[in-house]
Design a protein around this motif. Structure first.
Motif, PDB file in Angstrom:
ATOM      1  N   PHE A 104       0.833  -1.197   0.000  1.00 23.65           N
ATOM      2  CA  PHE A 104       0.000   0.000   0.000  1.00 23.65           C
ATOM      3  C   PHE A 104       0.873   1.255   0.000  1.00 23.65           C
ATOM      4  O   PHE A 104       0.620   2.203  -0.758  1.00 23.65           O
ATOM      5  CB  PHE A 104      -0.907   0.026   1.234  1.00 23.65           C
ATOM      6  N   MET A 105       1.884   1.276   0.834  1.00 26.43           N
ATOM      7  CA  MET A 105       2.723   2.474   0.957  1.00 26.43           C
ATOM      8  C   MET A 105       3.521   2.727  -0.319  1.00 26.43           C
ATOM      9  O   MET A 105       3.701   3.873  -0.726  1.00 26.43           O
ATOM     10  CB  MET A 105       3.641   2.339   2.168  1.00 26.43           C
ATOM     11  N   THR A 106       3.976   1.661  -0.955  1.00 23.30           N
ATOM     12  CA  THR A 106       4.684   1.822  -2.225  1.00 23.30           C
ATOM     13  C   THR A 106       3.780   2.424  -3.284  1.00 23.30           C
ATOM     14  O   THR A 106       4.158   3.368  -3.992  1.00 23.30           O
ATOM     15  CB  THR A 106       5.223   0.469  -2.711  1.00 23.30           C
ATOM     16  N   GLU A 107       2.563   1.914  -3.401  1.00 27.36           N
ATOM     17  CA  GLU A 107       1.631   2.416  -4.409  1.00 27.36           C
ATOM     18  C   GLU A 107       1.146   3.824  -4.083  1.00 27.36           C
ATOM     19  O   GLU A 107       0.838   4.608  -4.996  1.00 27.36           O
ATOM     20  CB  GLU A 107       0.438   1.469  -4.544  1.00 27.36           C
ATOM     21  N   ALA A 108       1.079   4.173  -2.804  1.00 23.44           N
ATOM     22  CA  ALA A 108       0.620   5.503  -2.406  1.00 23.44           C
ATOM     23  C   ALA A 108       1.605   6.600  -2.798  1.00 23.44           C
ATOM     24  O   ALA A 108       1.260   7.780  -2.757  1.00 23.44           O
ATOM     25  CB  ALA A 108       0.376   5.539  -0.899  1.00 23.44           C
ATOM     26  N   GLU A 109       2.802   6.219  -3.212  1.00 22.75           N
ATOM     27  CA  GLU A 109       3.758   7.221  -3.690  1.00 22.75           C
ATOM     28  C   GLU A 109       3.312   7.826  -5.017  1.00 22.75           C
ATOM     29  O   GLU A 109       3.703   8.943  -5.358  1.00 22.75           O
ATOM     30  CB  GLU A 109       5.145   6.591  -3.833  1.00 22.75           C
ATOM     31  N   THR A 110       2.500   7.091  -5.782  1.00 23.38           N
ATOM     32  CA  THR A 110       2.053   7.575  -7.092  1.00 23.38           C
ATOM     33  C   THR A 110       0.534   7.608  -7.237  1.00 23.38           C
ATOM     34  O   THR A 110       0.018   7.960  -8.295  1.00 23.38           O
ATOM     35  CB  THR A 110       2.630   6.705  -8.226  1.00 23.38           C
ATOM     36  N   ALA A 111      -0.201   7.228  -6.215  1.00 25.55           N
ATOM     37  CA  ALA A 111      -1.670   7.246  -6.266  1.00 25.55           C
ATOM     38  C   ALA A 111      -2.200   7.985  -5.043  1.00 25.55           C
ATOM     39  O   ALA A 111      -1.603   7.941  -3.966  1.00 25.55           O
ATOM     40  CB  ALA A 111      -2.225   5.826  -6.316  1.00 25.55           C
ATOM     41  N   ASP A 112      -3.332   8.644  -5.218  1.00 30.60           N
ATOM     42  CA  ASP A 112      -3.940   9.381  -4.115  1.00 30.60           C
ATOM     43  C   ASP A 112      -4.745   8.478  -3.189  1.00 30.60           C
ATOM     44  O   ASP A 112      -4.888   8.761  -2.002  1.00 30.60           O
ATOM     45  CB  ASP A 112      -4.862  10.465  -4.668  1.00 30.60           C
ATOM     46  N   LEU A 113      -5.291   7.408  -3.748  1.00 37.03           N
ATOM     47  CA  LEU A 113      -6.075   6.455  -2.974  1.00 37.03           C
ATOM     48  C   LEU A 113      -5.724   5.056  -3.455  1.00 37.03           C
ATOM     49  O   LEU A 113      -5.779   4.779  -4.653  1.00 37.03           O
ATOM     50  CB  LEU A 113      -7.573   6.725  -3.156  1.00 37.03           C
ATOM     51  N   VAL A 114      -5.352   4.186  -2.523  1.00 36.50           N
ATOM     52  CA  VAL A 114      -5.027   2.795  -2.847  1.00 36.50           C
ATOM     53  C   VAL A 114      -6.105   1.906  -2.240  1.00 36.50           C
ATOM     54  O   VAL A 114      -6.408   2.002  -1.045  1.00 36.50           O
ATOM     55  CB  VAL A 114      -3.640   2.407  -2.307  1.00 36.50           C
ATOM     56  N   PHE A 190     -13.316   9.504  -6.697  1.00 39.32           N
ATOM     57  CA  PHE A 190     -13.349   9.306  -8.143  1.00 39.32           C
ATOM     58  C   PHE A 190     -13.917  10.529  -8.863  1.00 39.32           C
ATOM     59  O   PHE A 190     -13.357  11.007  -9.866  1.00 39.32           O
ATOM     60  CB  PHE A 190     -14.201   8.073  -8.439  1.00 39.32           C
ATOM     61  N   LEU A 191     -15.019  11.072  -8.341  1.00 40.48           N
ATOM     62  CA  LEU A 191     -15.632  12.231  -8.973  1.00 40.48           C
ATOM     63  C   LEU A 191     -14.719  13.451  -8.938  1.00 40.48           C
ATOM     64  O   LEU A 191     -14.805  14.314  -9.813  1.00 40.48           O
ATOM     65  CB  LEU A 191     -16.965  12.562  -8.299  1.00 40.48           C
ATOM     66  N   LYS A 192     -13.856  13.525  -7.964  1.00 34.90           N
ATOM     67  CA  LYS A 192     -12.934  14.648  -7.872  1.00 34.90           C
ATOM     68  C   LYS A 192     -11.627  14.389  -8.621  1.00 34.90           C
ATOM     69  O   LYS A 192     -10.680  15.163  -8.520  1.00 34.90           O
ATOM     70  CB  LYS A 192     -12.675  14.984  -6.402  1.00 34.90           C
ATOM     71  N   ALA A 193     -11.616  13.298  -9.389  1.00 36.12           N
ATOM     72  CA  ALA A 193     -10.507  12.989 -10.298  1.00 36.12           C
ATOM     73  C   ALA A 193      -9.192  12.695  -9.597  1.00 36.12           C
ATOM     74  O   ALA A 193      -8.115  12.919 -10.152  1.00 36.12           O
ATOM     75  CB  ALA A 193     -10.314  14.121 -11.317  1.00 36.12           C
ATOM     76  N   TYR A 194      -9.265  12.181  -8.379  1.00 33.19           N
ATOM     77  CA  TYR A 194      -8.046  11.718  -7.739  1.00 33.19           C
ATOM     78  C   TYR A 194      -7.598  10.414  -8.379  1.00 33.19           C
ATOM     79  O   TYR A 194      -8.409   9.625  -8.864  1.00 33.19           O
ATOM     80  CB  TYR A 194      -8.277  11.520  -6.242  1.00 33.19           C
ATOM     81  N   SER A 195      -6.310  10.177  -8.380  1.00 35.82           N
ATOM     82  CA  SER A 195      -5.785   8.938  -8.934  1.00 35.82           C
ATOM     83  C   SER A 195      -6.017   7.801  -7.940  1.00 35.82           C
ATOM     84  O   SER A 195      -5.735   7.935  -6.747  1.00 35.82           O
ATOM     85  CB  SER A 195      -4.292   9.072  -9.249  1.00 35.82           C
ATOM     86  N   ILE A 196      -6.555   6.699  -8.441  1.00 39.25           N
ATOM     87  CA  ILE A 196      -6.948   5.573  -7.595  1.00 39.25           C
ATOM     88  C   ILE A 196      -6.351   4.292  -8.162  1.00 39.25           C
ATOM     89  O   ILE A 196      -6.499   4.007  -9.357  1.00 39.25           O
ATOM     90  CB  ILE A 196      -8.482   5.453  -7.514  1.00 39.25           C
ATOM     91  N   LYS A 197      -5.708   3.512  -7.307  1.00 40.90           N
ATOM     92  CA  LYS A 197      -5.048   2.278  -7.731  1.00 40.90           C
ATOM     93  C   LYS A 197      -5.546   1.117  -6.892  1.00 40.90           C
ATOM     94  O   LYS A 197      -5.661   1.228  -5.673  1.00 40.90           O
ATOM     95  CB  LYS A 197      -3.530   2.428  -7.564  1.00 40.90           C
ATOM     96  N   GLU A 198      -5.845   0.004  -7.532  1.00 42.74           N
ATOM     97  CA  GLU A 198      -6.197  -1.222  -6.820  1.00 42.74           C
ATOM     98  C   GLU A 198      -4.978  -2.122  -6.697  1.00 42.74           C
ATOM     99  O   GLU A 198      -4.207  -2.263  -7.656  1.00 42.74           O
ATOM    100  CB  GLU A 198      -7.302  -1.982  -7.555  1.00 42.74           C
ATOM    101  N   VAL A 199      -4.824  -2.736  -5.530  1.00 41.77           N
ATOM    102  CA  VAL A 199      -3.770  -3.725  -5.320  1.00 41.77           C
ATOM    103  C   VAL A 199      -4.418  -5.007  -4.810  1.00 41.77           C
ATOM    104  O   VAL A 199      -5.405  -4.950  -4.065  1.00 41.77           O
ATOM    105  CB  VAL A 199      -2.692  -3.227  -4.335  1.00 41.77           C
TER     106      VAL A 199
END
Length: 253
Positions: A104-114, A190-199
């Motif tokens: 989670f912490m690794t992906e949070a470096e490039t995504a706003d919500l994991v 999502f509606l506010k266009a934050y970057s979201i990544k699934e792991v």
């Protein structure tokens, strides 16, 4: 700084072991336990463990059982009043394994919500019967289709937010209090266009205690997605931060 919001109600039997696993996985992470006056003495145990973990463990004691959504909102506000940059959601019943925290912490470096996802490659569930699997899968498909969400798992509660997401999604206006709470937070981001990544995660059915699923929670989720869809324009039009890209992990409306 990183913190996990951990709502509890009668989780005394799980908590000491879970905290040990969390701190073994990520030594410098903080944990806020939001306890709803658990009759089994969960809050008292937290106070004892605070002596062991010093300034890494905190307790937010509430007067009674007020619901999962309000517990997370209270925890988020507590964290936002301090200097935490990464704020996690996590269950206290071992269904969310601490071994995923570093991912989670690794992906949070490039995504706003994991989002921890049971329904992408590498994810899954254990110890569920066929009916529970169908309910979960069906609920996800239902919410995704109505709200136009591209994610495979929108009902899960294992997440990591950058603080600016929680600052901008109007926590005071969040109405859900059961599992639809998870859908609502993701939809607002999502509606506010934050970057979201699934792991991928393996969801492990709780080893002790009782599941929080109920007919009332299920009914709330069915109704709430339609309320969110009806409010789409208002939620999207609210002020939000400048959009930025997170490469291949970006998901935009």
């Amino acid at each position: 700084m990183k913190i996990i919001i951990l709502p509890t109600y009668n989780e005394r039997n799980n908590l000491a072991e879970l905290l040990a696993l969390i701190y073994n996985q990520v030594e410098d992470i903080h944990v806020l336990v939001v306890d709803d006056n658990s009759p089994d003495g969960t809050g008292e145990l937290v106070r004892e463990l605070m002596q062991q973990y010093n300034d890494r463990l905190f307790l937010l004691a509430r007067p009674g059982k007020l619901g999962l959504g309000t517990a997370y909102i209270a925890g988020f506000k507590w964290a936002l009043a301090r200097d935490y940059q990464y704020i996690f959601e996590m269950d206290a019943d071992f269904s969310h394994n601490p071994r995923y925290l570093t991912t989670f912490m690794t992906e949070a470096e490039t995504a706003d919500l994991v989002l921890g996802s049971r329904y992408i490659a590498g994810g899954g569930v254990t110890n569920w019967n066929m009916f529970r699997r169908l309910i979960s899968r069906g609920g996800n498909v239902y919410a995704r289709l109505i709200l136009g969400l591209p994610f495979k798992d929108v009902t899960g509660g294992y997440k990591c937010f950058r603080r600016e997401v929680l600052e901008q999604i109007e926590l005071e206006d969040v109405k859900s209090n059961g599992y639809s709470f998870q859908i609502e937070l993701t939809y607002r981001a999502f509606l506010k266009a934050y970057s979201i990544k699934e792991v991928p995660i393996i969801f492990e059915e709780r080893a002790a205690g009782q599941s929080k699923m109920s007919k009332e929670i299920f009914r709330e989720a069915i109704i709430m997605v339609w309320k969110l869809r009806a409010a789409k324009n208002r939620l999207k039009a609210a002020p939000f931060k400048e959009i930025h890209s997170a490469g291949t992990s970006l998901a935009q409306p």
